[in-house]
Write a protein that holds these residues in place. Structure first.
Motif, mmCIF file in Angstrom:
data_model
loop_
_atom_site.group_PDB
_atom_site.id
_atom_site.type_symbol
_atom_site.label_atom_id
_atom_site.label_comp_id
_atom_site.label_asym_id
_atom_site.label_seq_id
_atom_site.Cartn_x
_atom_site.Cartn_y
_atom_site.Cartn_z
ATOM 1 N N HIS A 9 -10.421 3.339 9.387
ATOM 2 C CA HIS A 9 -9.063 3.823 9.098
ATOM 3 C C HIS A 9 -8.371 2.922 8.077
ATOM 4 O O HIS A 9 -8.103 1.752 8.346
ATOM 5 C CB HIS A 9 -8.238 3.881 10.383
ATOM 6 N N HIS A 54 -5.244 2.981 4.799
ATOM 7 C CA HIS A 54 -4.332 3.548 3.794
ATOM 8 C C HIS A 54 -4.268 2.480 2.704
ATOM 9 O O HIS A 54 -3.503 1.513 2.819
ATOM 10 C CB HIS A 54 -2.932 3.778 4.349
ATOM 11 N N HIS A 76 -3.913 11.102 13.000
ATOM 12 C CA HIS A 76 -3.100 10.107 13.728
ATOM 13 C C HIS A 76 -2.569 10.779 14.981
ATOM 14 O O HIS A 76 -2.019 11.873 14.893
ATOM 15 C CB HIS A 76 -1.842 9.748 12.928
ATOM 16 N N HIS A 128 -5.491 5.785 16.729
ATOM 17 C CA HIS A 128 -4.548 5.118 17.639
ATOM 18 C C HIS A 128 -4.684 5.651 19.077
ATOM 19 O O HIS A 128 -5.166 4.941 19.930
ATOM 20 C CB HIS A 128 -3.089 5.193 17.178
ATOM 21 N N ASP A 180 -6.172 0.044 8.861
ATOM 22 C CA ASP A 180 -4.928 0.790 8.738
ATOM 23 C C ASP A 180 -3.989 0.269 7.640
ATOM 24 O O ASP A 180 -4.183 0.566 6.466
ATOM 25 C CB ASP A 180 -4.254 0.802 10.129
HETATM 26 ZN ZN LIG Z 1 -2.771 5.130 9.784
#
Ligand SMILES: [Zn+2]
Length: 457
Positions: free
Chosen positions: A55, A57, A234, A271, A322
């Motif tokens: 994961h 970004h 998510h 998550h 993340d």
């Molecule tokens: Zn995320």
């Protein structure tokens, strides 16, 4: 053809001493044997399959570590205030900025031992919210960044349609938005085309979150979407999101997903922090995987995932970084385990039946569910016919030089750091050696200049 000889190599059954790995010119393993080196490059290290970062970004790396000033300590500072800062960053970046930041980030991931990243990508359009001529302009930049850094990438372009449950998108979300399913599928197609530029690239798809897409469109997207690639979403990260879902969907997020869509083992629920017992069992029963991002979840104050109950039901999980406030896979495993220990007052929180060693358990989960998050179903650690992707720890590091084979993996997971690596090999080639990426200087210069221009740090 090339061969490496390692002090030891980690397979599912344990370490093979003096392992010789022979690879062809494309980095595919031809043979693994124990013994004579011949022409092999001798590496005094312990090789393990590279970590899978499920994961990411990438653009958020530009703000890693700078959201820590809390001038008014009486005022609330939580996930939602952090998100405002993140939106501001998202509005400032040009395609080349995304490429420079992502290249730096991915090179750092490789330095920490990751060999593959799933990029959960929702920053699609130009600063005015208009699609670029190439719908996958940013996706192409992310793939170029992965190619520059030498990491493999699964690009997961996200469907993002709404500004919250039942709300129109807000102006500051304009770069994320695909108004209709058809718009999203066009973006997905363009992203698929973009993956053709790099042999280390593949495609996933997904929905940003339940709050980001109209419920009926979530169903249709999953029904009409691709069947055999990973699906990421998510879910249940924040308590407020649970309360909002209960009002709008009349169910909790995971409850709604399980009741309204056909959840399969291609699903990767990112998550999934706040779950009831029924939801935990439902995820495990469905075969879906959970993606845990312990350093970001800790940094944002999300909460603690109910791992013990999930693993009791045979649930599968991977790790991701993340927001990239931490990039060390060992730290992700430790934070995850220590959160369980701190709340349960037990130490054996990170084990499963048949796997009594915490380090081996955590590593295996993160590797195998991580590979699934990339669309890679391979369950064997190293195998002839598969690419040779490995992180190599230094056999002369004091704790590792002195450990028995039985204690080696947990010594790495619990007590090693990145300074104890010799490097990372992807497709049979050293991408990082002695903590230096092969293109270190250019990558850092471009990143520093780019961040100076963005004026955010
Ligand atoms: Zn995320």
């Amino acid at each position: 053809m090339k061969s490496y000889k390692f002090k030891a190599l980690l397979q599912q059954e344990g370490w093979i001493d003096n392992a010789v790995v022979t690879i062809d010119n494309s980095g595919i393993i031809k043979e693994i044997s124990a013994g004579t080196a011949g022409e092999a490059e001798v590496v005094n290290g312990f090789a393990m399959p590279g970590f899978q970062n499920a994961h990411s970004h990438a653009f958020q790396y530009a703000m890693a570590g700078i959201a820590e000033r809390h001038e008014n300590h009486e005022a609330a500072d939580d996930f939602w205030t952090w998100r405002e800062a993140m939106y501001q960053l998202a509005l400032t970046m040009e395609p080349e900025d995304i490429e420079h930041v992502a290249t730096m980030l991915y090179a750092e991931m490789v330095r920490h031992g990751y060999t593959h990243v799933a990029e959960f990508h929702y920053l699609h359009h130009d600063k005015n919210g208009q699609p670029y001529n190439n719908l996958a302009e940013h996706g192409e930049r992310l793939i170029a960044a992965a190619a520059n850094a030498g990491i493999k990438i699964t690009l997961v372009p996200m469907f993002y349609q709404k500004g919250g449950f039942g709300m129109d998108p807000q102006p500051r979300q304009r770069r994320f938005i695909s108004p209709t399913i058809a718009d999203y599928f066009r973006l997905l197609e363009a992203s698929h085309n973009a993956t053709r530029a790099y042999e280390g690239a593949s495609l996933g798809y997904g929905i940003h979150s339940l709050r980001a897409v109209q419920p009926s469109d979530i169903n249709t997207t999953i029904k009409e979407g691709p069947k055999n690639i990973p699906f990421h979403i998510h879910i249940a990260e924040q308590l407020k999101e649970i309360e909002d879902a209960k009002i709008y969907l009349k169910q909790r997020p995971v409850e709604w997903l399980l009741n309204n869509t056909e959840v399969t083992d291609h699903f990767h629920l990112v998550h999934a922090t706040h779950l009831t017992k029924e939801e935990i069992h439902g995820i495990a029963r469905s075969g879906a995987n959970v993606v845990l991002c312990p350093s970001t979840e800790g940094n944002l104050g999300d909460g603690i995932f109910p791992l013990k109950e999930f693993q009791k039901k045979g649930g599968r999980w991977s790790i991701g970084t993340d927001s990239h406030v931490g990039l060390n896979p060992l730290e992700e495993l430790r934070i995850l385990d220590y959160g369980q220990r701190l709340t349960s007052h037990q130490r054996n929180t990170f084990v499963a039946s048949g796997e009594p060693d915490s380090g081996a358990y955590g590593y295996k989960q993160a590797l195998l569910a991580g590979r699934k998050a990339m669309g890679n179903e391979n369950t064997y650690y190293f195998e002839a016919g598969k690419p040779f992707d490995a992180v190599v720890y230094n056999a002369e590091a004091a704790l590792l030089a002195s450990s028995s084979a039985e204690n080696r993996l947990s010594s790495i997971v619990y007590a090693a750091d990145v300074a104890m690596t010799l490097g990372t090999i992807i497709n049979g080639k050293w991408k990082v050696k002695n903590n230096i990426h092969s293109d270190h200087r250019d990558i850092v210069n471009n990143f520093v200049q780019c961040v100076a221009k963005l004026k955010i740090r």
